[in-house]
Design an enzyme around this catalytic site. Structure first.
Site, PDB file in Angstrom:
ATOM      1  N   MET A  30       0.847  -1.187   0.000  1.00  0.00           N
ATOM      2  CA  MET A  30       0.000   0.000   0.000  1.00  0.00           C
ATOM      3  C   MET A  30       0.891   1.248   0.000  1.00  0.00           C
ATOM      4  O   MET A  30       0.457   2.332   0.388  1.00  0.00           O
ATOM      5  CB  MET A  30      -0.941  -0.003   1.208  1.00  0.00           C
ATOM      6  CG  MET A  30      -1.917  -1.191   1.157  1.00  0.00           C
ATOM      7  SD  MET A  30      -3.461  -0.918   2.012  1.00  0.00           S
ATOM      8  CE  MET A  30      -2.887  -0.697   3.680  1.00  0.00           C
ATOM      9  N   HIS A  34       9.225   1.062   3.023  1.00  0.00           N
ATOM     10  CA  HIS A  34      10.336   1.150   3.964  1.00  0.00           C
ATOM     11  C   HIS A  34      11.238  -0.064   3.761  1.00  0.00           C
ATOM     12  O   HIS A  34      10.984  -0.888   2.861  1.00  0.00           O
ATOM     13  CB  HIS A  34       9.816   1.244   5.399  1.00  0.00           C
ATOM     14  CG  HIS A  34       8.784   0.180   5.729  1.00  0.00           C
ATOM     15  ND1 HIS A  34       9.100  -1.145   5.849  1.00  0.00           N
ATOM     16  CD2 HIS A  34       7.447   0.274   5.927  1.00  0.00           C
ATOM     17  CE1 HIS A  34       8.005  -1.832   6.127  1.00  0.00           C
ATOM     18  NE2 HIS A  34       6.979  -1.001   6.170  1.00  0.00           N
ATOM     19  N   GLY A  36      11.510  -2.767   5.263  1.00  0.00           N
ATOM     20  CA  GLY A  36      10.814  -4.054   5.337  1.00  0.00           C
ATOM     21  C   GLY A  36      10.303  -4.455   3.960  1.00  0.00           C
ATOM     22  O   GLY A  36      10.495  -5.595   3.505  1.00  0.00           O
ATOM     23  N   HIS A  37       9.674  -3.507   3.256  1.00  0.00           N
ATOM     24  CA  HIS A  37       9.206  -3.791   1.897  1.00  0.00           C
ATOM     25  C   HIS A  37      10.395  -4.124   0.984  1.00  0.00           C
ATOM     26  O   HIS A  37      10.324  -5.030   0.164  1.00  0.00           O
ATOM     27  CB  HIS A  37       8.504  -2.569   1.295  1.00  0.00           C
ATOM     28  CG  HIS A  37       7.194  -2.227   1.931  1.00  0.00           C
ATOM     29  ND1 HIS A  37       6.998  -1.087   2.659  1.00  0.00           N
ATOM     30  CD2 HIS A  37       5.995  -2.880   1.934  1.00  0.00           C
ATOM     31  CE1 HIS A  37       5.752  -1.034   3.076  1.00  0.00           C
ATOM     32  NE2 HIS A  37       5.119  -2.113   2.666  1.00  0.00           N
ATOM     33  N   LEU A 178      10.893  -7.403   9.652  1.00  0.00           N
ATOM     34  CA  LEU A 178      12.093  -6.575   9.791  1.00  0.00           C
ATOM     35  C   LEU A 178      11.854  -5.533  10.876  1.00  0.00           C
ATOM     36  O   LEU A 178      10.754  -4.976  10.951  1.00  0.00           O
ATOM     37  CB  LEU A 178      12.410  -5.878   8.465  1.00  0.00           C
ATOM     38  CG  LEU A 178      13.829  -6.154   7.972  1.00  0.00           C
ATOM     39  CD1 LEU A 178      13.907  -7.575   7.457  1.00  0.00           C
ATOM     40  CD2 LEU A 178      14.239  -5.182   6.906  1.00  0.00           C
TER      41      LEU A 178
HETATM   42  O1  PAF Z   1      -0.187  -5.734   3.793  1.00  0.00           O
HETATM   43  C1  PAF Z   1      -0.558  -4.835   3.046  1.00  0.00           C
HETATM   44  O2  PAF Z   1       0.161  -3.855   2.781  1.00  0.00           O
HETATM   45  C2  PAF Z   1      -1.933  -4.904   2.413  1.00  0.00           C
HETATM   46  O3  PAF Z   1      -2.852  -5.474   3.284  1.00  0.00           O
HETATM   47  C3  PAF Z   1      -1.943  -5.621   1.049  1.00  0.00           C
HETATM   48  C4  PAF Z   1      -1.539  -7.077   1.163  1.00  0.00           C
HETATM   49  C5  PAF Z   1      -1.001  -4.905   0.094  1.00  0.00           C
HETATM   50  C6  PAF Z   1      -3.344  -5.579   0.457  1.00  0.00           C
HETATM   51  O4  PAF Z   1      -3.788  -4.271   0.264  1.00  0.00           O
END
Ligand code: PAF
Length: 282
Positions: A30, A34, A36-37, A178
């Site tokens: 979303m 950061h 973690g992503h 993370l």
């Molecule tokens: O974990 C998230 O950021 C959200 O719930 C996801 C999996 C992207 C769905 O909108």
């Protein structure tokens, strides 16, 4: 870096990649990315020939309209951060209409009861929204592998259940939580913490770690009561729930059974910012 706002254009690119026999990873996000992503992105880059990162603040998973309005939206910064991992990422950053057309609503799912516990109890409709968007993203992107962080452990369990029940041909890859040096689990919401709350927030992980030690010798019920008393005495952080649950059923327990794996789950308010975290106990 290619940025798509329309699924029709993204699908053309994906068709081309698939015709070349390339494997495809998906990291759904979303935004407000950061480290973690980035760890999910790095893993997905390592394990696939091509990668789609979706950046979409999904309205149907927000039970609190204020939370949806305040959710950070930082597309330019997100794209710059993704570029530090690779220039060869397909970013899907659609408007709400591209995903939902004229009906912004969730499908109602039956996740065999997983949806009624913890987050599901406190955020009614949340998991229908998550199931709806994730299934839609899987249909648009048709990834071989999709990557999800264990910070949202219940979400991960629900997505696995959805894939299993609806025979969606995608491999779900769980990725470890993370943490900041302070122990605070990385989250897009952390940027909203004031210095005062940021300083207080490591208490969440400290308490989780202490609960793990206690769980070695005490019953789950005693550990839960102890955690509740810790938060009652805390001047800033407000506990929404702390539970110890079986990692497969997410059923809360009072007493442990042998040969069963447990995790502690916590949700805390730091002012109006809701933080969640979890820790494997055995
Ligand atoms: O974990 C998230 O950021 C959200 O719930 C996801 C999996 C992207 C769905 O909108």
């Amino acid at each position: 870096m290619k940025i798509f706002t329309e699924q029709s254009e993204l699908k053309k690119e994906i068709e081309l990649l698939k015709s070349q026999g390339k494997t495809l990873g998906l990291v759904p996000t979303m935004g407000a990315l950061h480290k973690g992503h980035l760890s999910l992105v790095q893993r997905a880059l390592d394990e696939n020939d091509a990668l789609v990162v979706s950046i979409f603040v999904n309205p149907t998973q927000f039970n609190n309209p204020d939370d949806l309005v305040k959710y950070p939206r930082t597309l330019e910064r997100d794209v710059a951060l993704l570029k530090t991992a690779s220039d060869d990422i397909l970013v899907y950053a659609p408007a709400v209409e591209d995903v939902y057309e004229d009906k912004v609503e969730s499908v109602e799912y039956d996740f065999d009861g997983l949806e009624h516990k913890m987050e599901g109890k406190f955020r009614p409709g949340h998991f229908d929204g998550v199931g709806t968007i994730v299934k839609r993203l899987f249909e648009i992107v048709t990834p071989d592998n999709a990557y999800f962080g264990e910070k949202d452990f219940q979400q991960l369990a629900i997505i696995k259940k959805m894939v299993e029940k609806h025979n969606v041909p995608v491999n779900i890859v769980p990725c470890e939580i993370l943490r900041e040096d302070s122990g605070l689990a990385m989250s897009s919401r952390n940027v909203r913490l004031t210095p005062e709350y940021l300083e207080a927030s490591p208490f969440i992980y400290e308490t989780l770690k202490a609960s793990k030690i206690k769980f070695g010798t005490e019953s789950a019920k005693d550990v839960m009561e102890w955690v509740e008393s810790q938060f009652k005495n805390h001047p800033l952080l407000e506990l929404e729930y702390f539970v110890i649950a079986d990692i497969n059923t997410l059923e809360t327990i009072d007493n442990k059974k042998e040969n069963t794996l447990y995790r502690a789950f916590v949700a805390v308010y730091a002012d109006d910012i809701r933080l969640i975290d979890n820790l494997a106990l055995n």
